[in-house]
Scaffold this motif. Sequence first.
Motif, mmCIF file in Angstrom:
data_model
loop_
_atom_site.group_PDB
_atom_site.id
_atom_site.type_symbol
_atom_site.label_atom_id
_atom_site.label_comp_id
_atom_site.label_asym_id
_atom_site.label_seq_id
_atom_site.Cartn_x
_atom_site.Cartn_y
_atom_site.Cartn_z
ATOM 1 N N VAL A 63 0.847 -1.175 0.096
ATOM 2 C CA VAL A 63 -0.133 0.005 -0.023
ATOM 3 C C VAL A 63 0.799 1.119 0.080
ATOM 4 C CG1 VAL A 63 -1.656 1.362 1.399
ATOM 5 C CG2 VAL A 63 -2.095 -1.067 1.119
ATOM 6 N N PRO A 64 0.692 2.201 -0.886
ATOM 7 C CA PRO A 64 1.498 3.302 -0.829
ATOM 8 C C PRO A 64 1.403 4.405 0.073
ATOM 9 C CG PRO A 64 0.131 3.140 -2.983
ATOM 10 C CD PRO A 64 -0.184 2.184 -1.932
ATOM 11 N N VAL A 65 2.433 4.965 0.434
ATOM 12 C CA VAL A 65 2.630 6.052 1.682
ATOM 13 C C VAL A 65 3.046 7.647 0.921
ATOM 14 C CG1 VAL A 65 3.743 6.805 3.743
ATOM 15 C CG2 VAL A 65 3.485 4.189 2.947
ATOM 16 N N GLU A 85 -6.675 5.156 -1.382
ATOM 17 C CA GLU A 85 -5.823 3.973 -1.044
ATOM 18 C C GLU A 85 -4.544 4.072 -0.600
ATOM 19 O OE1 GLU A 85 -6.751 1.090 -4.335
ATOM 20 O OE2 GLU A 85 -9.083 1.103 -3.620
ATOM 21 N N GLN A 86 -4.157 5.511 -0.542
ATOM 22 C CA GLN A 86 -2.972 5.825 -0.345
ATOM 23 C C GLN A 86 -2.941 6.317 1.287
ATOM 24 O OE1 GLN A 86 -1.559 8.511 -3.241
ATOM 25 N NE2 GLN A 86 -0.798 6.925 -4.621
ATOM 26 N N VAL A 87 -1.889 5.632 2.146
ATOM 27 C CA VAL A 87 -1.790 6.253 3.570
ATOM 28 C C VAL A 87 -0.906 7.497 3.565
ATOM 29 C CG1 VAL A 87 -0.565 5.718 5.559
ATOM 30 C CG2 VAL A 87 -1.674 3.934 4.292
ATOM 31 N N LEU A 88 -1.689 8.521 4.254
ATOM 32 C CA LEU A 88 -1.058 9.974 4.322
ATOM 33 C C LEU A 88 -0.189 9.871 5.776
ATOM 34 C CD1 LEU A 88 -0.628 12.606 3.129
ATOM 35 C CD2 LEU A 88 -2.929 13.199 4.143
ATOM 36 N N LEU A 458 6.326 4.409 -2.493
ATOM 37 C CA LEU A 458 6.676 5.735 -1.889
ATOM 38 C C LEU A 458 6.107 6.947 -2.741
ATOM 39 C CD1 LEU A 458 10.168 5.382 -0.328
ATOM 40 C CD2 LEU A 458 7.837 5.963 0.884
ATOM 41 N N ASN A 459 5.215 7.575 -2.598
ATOM 42 C CA ASN A 459 4.559 8.597 -3.118
ATOM 43 C C ASN A 459 4.537 8.435 -4.532
ATOM 44 O OD1 ASN A 459 3.355 11.152 -3.123
ATOM 45 N ND2 ASN A 459 5.426 12.496 -2.761
ATOM 46 N N PRO A 460 3.831 7.434 -5.046
ATOM 47 C CA PRO A 460 3.800 7.096 -6.592
ATOM 48 C C PRO A 460 3.004 7.956 -7.137
ATOM 49 C CG PRO A 460 2.190 5.467 -5.030
ATOM 50 C CD PRO A 460 3.052 6.298 -4.156
#
Length: 464
Positions: A63-65, A85-88, A458-460
């Motif tokens: 999962v992206p961050v 769906e990205q974790v902030l 990472l920050n895609p």
Amino acid sequence: MTALLDELKGIVGPKGWTTDASDMEGRLNEWRGVYEGRTSILVQPKTTDEVAAVLRACSAAGVPVVPQGGNTGMCGAAVPDASGEQVLLSLGRMNRILEVDVSNFSMVVEAGCVLANAQEAARKVGRYFPLSLGAEGTCQVGGNIATNAGGINVGRYGTARALVLGLEVVLADGTVLDTLRSLRKDTAGYDVKQLFIGSEGTLGIITAASVRLFPDPGERSTALLGMESAGVAVDILGNLRRQLDNRIESFELVPDYVIDMVARNVPDASLPLATTCPWYVLVETSTGSEPERLEAALLRETEEGRLLDAIIAKNEAEAESFWRLRHSIAEAERQDGRSLKHDISVPLSKMQEFLLRGDELLASLRPDLKLVAFGHVGDGNLHYNVVLPRDLPDDEWHSEGERITHALYDLVASLGGSFSAEHGVGQAKRKYLAEYRAGPEFELMKMLKKTLDPANILNPGKVF
Ligand code: FAD
Ligand code: MLT
Ligand code: ZN
């Protein structure tokens, strides 16, 4: 996703996460309002170990961050995409000053330390941290390093990159890379910390930094210099550098129409000028106990016809009012409506040519455009923004914008310049990076990204 969310909540504890939209106010929209995203969770770790555990968990789940500092960036780099769906991951709770080493002229801070607080910590012990920009009350040192921020003191002290001595970074798989050394000389192999400076959260999450401090520059003189054309500014800068032993701290272009724009949009930031000149430069020098040297240098510029007018601030309050005006430009421009932002740089020796050819180019593209040019002319960096007619339909605004931006970036490239001088690439300029840095340079960037973040978590969607 539910299992991951539970795991993340456990890692950061009850104070370290929220899923409530109202708590995320101001975090999902980019500062200019151009990009908006969504997320299922905002995590705010308190320690490097927590950041590492979050990355280990996200890496395992694929999962992206998206790392976020003060969210003052201007290219959509700090906000998640629309998928939800990205974790902030905000660094805001990691905001401590860890060490101020007075005799080593260095300071170690956590990444979430607000820039103004870092400046203040240095000031308290008679030292000076020179990174300074309009957003300094909100942006964070980690964000400044991740964007390689510029600001108003670059000519004398360099960009954020020049101020970093060491970094602590958490890599995509949760490995903690510790280069947090406070050394000015170190030739032990590759200087790996450099990779993360200006990487916009795509190669690692910066958790702490050791930064350079300087002696307090002492008393300063601040002046507004009026001139007929922006091109003259470069000659004046060269002359002042020589005459004032290079003690120029800032050299910022502020045209007359920008002064009007600030007056229209930002209360308490206007300057009641008795006379008006088409262009001004706001200059600050550290001439210490000899402010008369600045006066003498300006007199010579006036006698030789380069300066139309010069107003030296009589006291600190007046100097502050000059700076308030300068620092309000971005906000005034935002209030004024949308514009095409071009954050460009050229070698100083090409600045006059850029200004001449830029004007001609814009006139040939559309005579009804309005130019808003201001900023760090002393560093060869201008915010060369363009306002299109307000009544253009949306799709035409975008296609015209694209045409104008492209033509302008071609001109910048032909002069050996950069399409991104200080704000970075983010989402906004990805295609320009692929185009203007095509070839081995861009291939190497992609190779580094693949090596450090093989699963692209990472920050895609930023930079590439
Ligand atoms: P954010 O906007 O939160 O993030 C920017 C990027 O860095 C994103 O890619 C994010 O993912 C990444 N990031 C943030 N923190 C970390 C971290 N700890 N580890 C890894 N990645 C991270 N910029 C200039 O260069 N010069 C100026 O003069 C200038 N003036 C400005 C004036 C105003 C009024 C405003 C609103 C902005 C200005 N900016 C300027 C732009 C902005 O302030 C800078 O880019 C700043 O460095 C961003 O810091 P931030 O903490 O807000 O980062
Ligand atoms: C500035 O120098 O004021 C900024 O970088 C902001 C902007 O580009 O608007
Ligand atoms: Zn700027």
